[in-house]
Design an enzyme around this catalytic site. Structure first.
Site: not given
Ligand code: PGA
Length: 239
Positions: A9, A11, A90, A92, A160, A166, A202
């Site tokens: 992803n 983003k 997601h 976010e 997640e 992140g 992560s």
């Molecule tokens: P990350 O993001 O691997 O940077 O923690 C995962 C995601 O949001 O899909």
């Protein structure tokens, strides 16, 4: 059918020339799983014109079929451009766009109507984990979609934990397995036990092997580490 899957992803990262370069590099790699790249919408069609061996996912789609929604992209438009997968739910988007389970279910329907496979994300915040209610909370996110969708079509589930996205903080393999096992039991009650469940948050080359070795973890949804071909491909070779 349960499959090993690694999805990247991107983003809101990467310029057009870097996107082309990164996709070319990923395409030169070898891996033993299904590989999916969720690049920004703008670059999707650039990728479909190439003969890449990985699949493509949109990071989002609109919940309506078509119409006066300036700036939006529909599932029908994505399907017509040969995009096979769509990420929905997601954290976010749940947080910054206030997306609710109702809205996410509509997006699930739009993708399925257009023969696309939803990658449905679920996950709890740190507060909810600390309150000890995380298993029920995440299960309810999943149940809402399964109870209210028009067709219980095949999809990919991604767990997640919001506190791990992140942040550099990963769920331990035991924490992730506990949740995945719980989600598998929910899926089983809907005759969907063969759904692939990905871990995200992560996930990196250094921890992917241990996570993917867990009984109910079928792969990963990768954010930061998907922006470099080397780390993304290392994760895709962690089964
Ligand atoms: P990350 O993001 O691997 O940077 O923690 C995962 C995601 O949001 O899909």
């Amino acid at each position: 059918m349960r499959k090993n899957i690694v999805a990247g992803n991107w983003k809101m990262n990467v310029t057009a020339s870097d996107a082309k370069h990164l996709m070319d590099e990923i395409n030169q790699g070898t891996y033993n799983c299904d590989l999916i790249v969720a690049c920004p919408t703008l670059y999707l069609q650039m990728a479909t014109t190439k003969d890449y061996q990985f699949s493509l996912a949109a990071q989002n789609c609109h919940h309506e079929t078509s119409g006066a929604y300036t700036g939006e992209v529909s599932a029908q438009m994505l399907a017509s451009a040969d995009i096979k997968y769509g990420i929905i739910g997601h954290s976010e988007r749940r947080e910054y766009q206030n997306e609710t389970d109702e809205l996410i279910t509509k997006k699930f329907n739009r993708l399925v109507e257009n023969n696309m496979t939803p990658i449905l994300c679920v996950g709890e915040s740190l507060d909810i984990r600390q309150s000890g209610k995380h298993l029920g909370f995440v299960a309810n996110q999943l149940k809402h979609v399964l109870d209210n969708c028009a067709i219980r079509a095949d999809f990919i589930l991604a767990y997640e934990p919001v506190w791990a996205i992140g942040t550099g903080e990963t769920a331990s393999p035991e924490q992730a397995q506990e949740m995945h096992q719980h989600l598998r039991s929910v899926l089983t009650s809907y005759q969907k036990e063969d759904t692939s469940i990905l871990y995200g948050g992560s996930c990196k080359p250094g921890n992917a092997k241990e996570l993917f070795a867990q009984t109910d973890i079928d792969g990963g949804l990768i954010g930061g580490a998907s922006l470099k071909a080397e780390s993304f491909l290392a994760i895709a070779n962690s089964f």
